[in-house]
Design a protein around this motif. Structure first.
Motif, PDB file in Angstrom:
ATOM      1  N   THR A  45      31.542  62.812  26.959  1.00  0.00           N
ATOM      2  CA  THR A  45      30.228  63.051  27.559  1.00  0.00           C
ATOM      3  C   THR A  45      29.604  61.783  28.129  1.00  0.00           C
ATOM      4  O   THR A  45      28.493  61.833  28.656  1.00  0.00           O
ATOM      5  N   GLN A  46      30.301  60.664  28.048  1.00  0.00           N
ATOM      6  CA  GLN A  46      29.728  59.405  28.537  1.00  0.00           C
ATOM      7  C   GLN A  46      29.540  59.451  30.053  1.00  0.00           C
ATOM      8  O   GLN A  46      30.250  60.139  30.774  1.00  0.00           O
ATOM      9  N   LYS A  47      28.557  58.713  30.528  1.00  0.00           N
ATOM     10  CA  LYS A  47      28.292  58.594  31.958  1.00  0.00           C
ATOM     11  C   LYS A  47      28.693  57.195  32.423  1.00  0.00           C
ATOM     12  O   LYS A  47      28.247  56.188  31.853  1.00  0.00           O
ATOM     13  N   LEU A  48      29.537  57.134  33.423  1.00  0.00           N
ATOM     14  CA  LEU A  48      29.998  55.847  33.927  1.00  0.00           C
ATOM     15  C   LEU A  48      28.910  55.187  34.766  1.00  0.00           C
ATOM     16  O   LEU A  48      28.267  55.844  35.596  1.00  0.00           O
ATOM     17  N   ASP A  49      28.731  53.904  34.564  1.00  0.00           N
ATOM     18  CA  ASP A  49      27.707  53.132  35.280  1.00  0.00           C
ATOM     19  C   ASP A  49      28.399  52.375  36.423  1.00  0.00           C
ATOM     20  O   ASP A  49      28.828  51.239  36.268  1.00  0.00           O
ATOM     21  N   TRP A  50      28.510  53.014  37.575  1.00  0.00           N
ATOM     22  CA  TRP A  50      29.216  52.430  38.720  1.00  0.00           C
ATOM     23  C   TRP A  50      28.354  51.361  39.396  1.00  0.00           C
ATOM     24  O   TRP A  50      27.190  51.606  39.717  1.00  0.00           O
ATOM     25  N   LYS A  51      28.945  50.171  39.585  1.00  0.00           N
ATOM     26  CA  LYS A  51      28.245  49.048  40.194  1.00  0.00           C
ATOM     27  C   LYS A  51      29.190  48.317  41.150  1.00  0.00           C
ATOM     28  O   LYS A  51      30.403  48.527  41.101  1.00  0.00           O
ATOM     29  N   PRO A  52      28.644  47.428  42.014  1.00  0.00           N
ATOM     30  CA  PRO A  52      29.525  46.608  42.853  1.00  0.00           C
ATOM     31  C   PRO A  52      30.522  45.827  42.008  1.00  0.00           C
ATOM     32  O   PRO A  52      30.198  45.355  40.910  1.00  0.00           O
ATOM     33  N   CYS A  53      31.737  45.682  42.515  1.00  0.00           N
ATOM     34  CA  CYS A  53      32.808  45.065  41.724  1.00  0.00           C
ATOM     35  C   CYS A  53      32.692  43.542  41.711  1.00  0.00           C
ATOM     36  O   CYS A  53      32.435  42.921  42.748  1.00  0.00           O
ATOM     37  N   PRO A  54      32.912  42.919  40.569  1.00  0.00           N
ATOM     38  CA  PRO A  54      32.935  41.457  40.484  1.00  0.00           C
ATOM     39  C   PRO A  54      34.257  40.916  41.018  1.00  0.00           C
ATOM     40  O   PRO A  54      35.194  41.677  41.261  1.00  0.00           O
ATOM     41  N   PRO A  55      34.391  39.599  41.179  1.00  0.00           N
ATOM     42  CA  PRO A  55      35.674  39.017  41.593  1.00  0.00           C
ATOM     43  C   PRO A  55      36.741  39.303  40.544  1.00  0.00           C
ATOM     44  O   PRO A  55      36.436  39.554  39.379  1.00  0.00           O
ATOM     45  N   PRO A  56      38.033  39.270  40.939  1.00  0.00           N
ATOM     46  CA  PRO A  56      39.109  39.481  39.970  1.00  0.00           C
ATOM     47  C   PRO A  56      39.029  38.490  38.821  1.00  0.00           C
ATOM     48  O   PRO A  56      38.726  37.309  39.022  1.00  0.00           O
ATOM     49  N   SER A  57      39.280  38.970  37.616  1.00  0.00           N
ATOM     50  CA  SER A  57      39.265  38.115  36.443  1.00  0.00           C
ATOM     51  C   SER A  57      40.552  37.304  36.367  1.00  0.00           C
ATOM     52  O   SER A  57      41.525  37.578  37.058  1.00  0.00           O
ATOM     53  N   ARG A  58      40.544  36.308  35.504  1.00  0.00           N
ATOM     54  CA  ARG A  58      41.745  35.500  35.315  1.00  0.00           C
ATOM     55  C   ARG A  58      42.921  36.368  34.885  1.00  0.00           C
ATOM     56  O   ARG A  58      44.050  36.183  35.337  1.00  0.00           O
ATOM     57  N   SER A  59      42.682  37.345  34.009  1.00  0.00           N
ATOM     58  CA  SER A  59      43.763  38.185  33.508  1.00  0.00           C
ATOM     59  C   SER A  59      44.352  39.079  34.587  1.00  0.00           C
ATOM     60  O   SER A  59      45.449  39.602  34.437  1.00  0.00           O
ATOM     61  N   GLU A  60      43.607  39.237  35.701  1.00  0.00           N
ATOM     62  CA  GLU A  60      44.117  40.018  36.829  1.00  0.00           C
ATOM     63  C   GLU A  60      44.674  39.121  37.936  1.00  0.00           C
ATOM     64  O   GLU A  60      45.108  39.615  38.977  1.00  0.00           O
ATOM     65  N   GLY A  61      44.675  37.836  37.730  1.00  0.00           N
ATOM     66  CA  GLY A  61      45.199  36.912  38.727  1.00  0.00           C
ATOM     67  C   GLY A  61      44.160  36.005  39.323  1.00  0.00           C
ATOM     68  O   GLY A  61      44.483  35.137  40.131  1.00  0.00           O
ATOM     69  N   GLY A  62      42.883  36.184  38.948  1.00  0.00           N
ATOM     70  CA  GLY A  62      41.822  35.306  39.429  1.00  0.00           C
ATOM     71  C   GLY A  62      41.773  35.232  40.939  1.00  0.00           C
ATOM     72  O   GLY A  62      41.898  36.231  41.640  1.00  0.00           O
ATOM     73  N   GLU A  63      41.589  34.015  41.473  1.00  0.00           N
ATOM     74  CA  GLU A  63      41.500  33.836  42.914  1.00  0.00           C
ATOM     75  C   GLU A  63      42.773  34.270  43.618  1.00  0.00           C
ATOM     76  O   GLU A  63      42.740  34.698  44.779  1.00  0.00           O
ATOM     77  N   ALA A  64      43.905  34.171  42.935  1.00  0.00           N
ATOM     78  CA  ALA A  64      45.173  34.566  43.553  1.00  0.00           C
ATOM     79  C   ALA A  64      45.210  36.053  43.862  1.00  0.00           C
ATOM     80  O   ALA A  64      45.977  36.497  44.717  1.00  0.00           O
ATOM     81  N   ALA A  65      44.385  36.843  43.181  1.00  0.00           N
ATOM     82  CA  ALA A  65      44.365  38.283  43.406  1.00  0.00           C
ATOM     83  C   ALA A  65      43.459  38.669  44.564  1.00  0.00           C
ATOM     84  O   ALA A  65      43.399  39.837  44.942  1.00  0.00           O
ATOM     85  N   GLY A  66      42.741  37.697  45.152  1.00  0.00           N
ATOM     86  CA  GLY A  66      41.920  37.985  46.310  1.00  0.00           C
ATOM     87  C   GLY A  66      40.431  37.973  46.021  1.00  0.00           C
ATOM     88  O   GLY A  66      39.988  37.664  44.923  1.00  0.00           O
ATOM     89  N   SER A  67      39.653  38.332  47.034  1.00  0.00           N
ATOM     90  CA  SER A  67      38.198  38.351  46.937  1.00  0.00           C
ATOM     91  C   SER A  67      37.731  39.648  46.282  1.00  0.00           C
ATOM     92  O   SER A  67      38.497  40.587  46.115  1.00  0.00           O
TER      93      SER A  67
END
Length: 512
Positions: A45-67
């Motif tokens: 029953t939770q409601k997702l709080d959709w917001k603008p996306c932040p930059p990629p995290s380090r665990s996702e590749g950081g700057e190497a993963a793009g803007s």
């Protein structure tokens, strides 16, 4: 245990390679969960709080993963039970991303993507390549996520970046007892590091729990059925979902298909053969357009020399045999990188390892900034949570000759990778996954005859394992890992007709 990497990993190398070449205890996963209430009680029953996306995290590749993704993309975090056997207990955050359908009046629902690995970040991959899915977006919200233990969803970490540099550069194909002992000790240290840094979530990152997350996601998104686009390992995840929740399967595509009936040895042997086939196909195509194409003896000779004497790879790092083997394999995931493979082998023979090192870094999840994503740590954690088999060095040593016969180039590397789960602190759930899905809607299963990472035969095995009337087999006679993103018009039109209109192709359709 080698597993399929994300289908799009090689494509993320483009900028780096262009610069180089121009400059020189699982939670009860065994039972079906037909009733949505089985998935996660109040979590549904939770409601997702959709917001603008932040930059990629380090665990996702950081700057190497793009803007950060553009304004059309929104991000949210879904809370799921850490342990589905205790649905009212501690939760884990599952990071999600979406772009809404462009024709809302004709919207079907959400289309959830998993791009494989296991360990690939859907948060970074989907927006980076969303142009390929523009047609599908007309009637679907495009949705992806970082599975539990990946990227922003408590991405598994095991070692520091400096330690990982040494780990991936080390000899992975021992030729002596001392080298064999050193390899086992390194793998055990890696496992100990994973336990120290991420031990709390290691029992819960397996595929059965990720499948239950998918069903929770379906409910939270407001969809009666799960519409799904799974690539590589994502096909295994989708098939396990179909087994657990057959009546909740909507339109599901499995592309670049994992063989669900293979144990780790069989899978590794097939993958060694797949990469050997892809290497041969690359060499055959290369000689038609270039006069500096490597031969198989050249490649094996280069790897043998690198085992004894690495060459400079730039930035104070060396190209070793292990990194070169990973780099060659990475280049075979897509025809787009065959030219880089040609140049990389030639350069390495001339004492310049930069191109093959960049390719090897991509396989291992290392960005240009020297930081590693959670890709390989997550891959190991999910693999070892899934599979119960634990092999000894003595067992692997007996199999090396068989692997070498299948692939002179990749055989040794793939055989010794069977030690991946040595010393792992968590027991695996199965010997092979159960993907029988009686009662499911038709699932479109697409195999690529030239796929190096998930050999073509896996598609037929998947159809058989899903059961009568469920799996619908389709063949793409092409190269690379995956079919839909190959650019083949026949594949795209057939898949689009299925996902958008529900038109199931006839049996054994072939595109070439």
């Amino acid at each position: 245990m080698p597993r399929p990497r994300p289908v799009r990993a090689a494509a993320l190398l483009s900028a780096a390679l262009l610069a180089l070449t121009t400059a020189s205890c699982n939670g009860d996963g065994g039972n079906r969960g037909e009733d949505p209430a089985d998935t996660a009680n109040a979590s549904t029953t939770q409601k997702l709080d959709w917001k603008p996306c932040p930059p990629p995290s380090r665990s996702e590749g950081g700057e190497a993963a793009g803007s950060p993704p553009g304004r059309e993309w929104e991000c949210a975090t879904m809370r799921a039970p850490l342990d589905y056997a205790r649905p009212g207990g501690e939760t884990i955050g599952i990071a999600m991303i979406r772009a809404r359908a462009t024709d809302p009046a004709r919207r079907i629902g959400s289309l959830v993507f998993n791009f494989g690995g296991p360990g690939g970040s859907g948060i970074t991959t989907l927006p980076a390549f969303s142009d390929d899915y523009r047609t599908l977006r007309t009637r679907y919200d495009l949705v992806s996520f970082d599975p539990r233990g990946v990227g922003r969803s408590n991405g598994v970490t095991c070692m520091s970046d400096k330690e990982l540099d040494a780990y991936y550069a080390s000899d992975a194909t021992p030729a002596t007892r001392d080298e064999e002992k050193a390899l086992v000790e390194r793998i055990e240290r890696y496992a100990a590091g994973c336990r120290k840094r991420s031990g709390k979530i290691l029992p819960y990152v397996g595929t059965s729990n990720a499948a239950r997350d998918l069903d929770l996601m379906r409910q939270v998104l407001g969809d009666d059925k799960l519409h799904y686009f799974g690539v590589s390992y994502g096909t295994e995840l989708g098939a396990v979902y179909a087994h657990l929740f057959p009546k909740k399967v909507g339109r599901a595509l499995l592309d670049a298909v994992v063989d669900p009936a293979s144990d780790p040895v069989q899978s590794a042997l097939a993958q060694a053969g797949g990469f050997q086939l892809a290497l041969g196909n690359y060499m055959t195509a290369c000689v038609r357009t270039s006069d500096n194409c490597p031969t198989e003896p050249q490649v094996t000779g280069l790897l043998d020399r690198l085992d004894k004497r690495p060459v400079p790879g730039g930035g104070g790092r060396d190209l070793t045999q292990s990194l070169a083997t990973s780099g060659i394999a990475q280049a075979l995931y897509s025809r787009d990188f065959w030219d880089y493979l040609t140049e990389g082998v030639e350069d390495a023979e001339n004492n310049d390892g930069k191109i093959l090192l960049a390719l090897g870094d991509a396989m291992n999840g290392r960005g240009q900034d020297g930081r590693y994503s959670s890709l390989q740590a997550s891959l190991t954690a999910i693999t070892c949570a899934d599979f119960a088999q634990r092999y000894t060095a003595a067992e692997v040593e007996k199999k090396v000759a068989e692997f070498r016969k299948v692939s002179p180039v990749f055989g040794d590397f793939m055989a010794w990778s069977l030690l991946q789960c040595t010393g792992w602190p968590v027991k695996g759930e199965w010997r092979t996954p159960d993907v029988s899905a009686k009662g499911s809607a038709p699932v479109l299963v697409v195999g690529n005859t030239g796929d190096p990472a998930t050999p073509y035969e896996g598609a037929r095995k998947m159809v058989q394992e899903l059961g009568p009337g469920v799996g619908v087999e389709m063949t793409y006679r092409g190269e690379g890992h995956g079919a839909y993103d190959s650019g083949n018009a026949c594949v795209k039109s057939t898949v689009d007709a299925y996902l958008l209109e529900g038109t199931v192709p006839g049996p054994n359709k072939v595109c070439s």
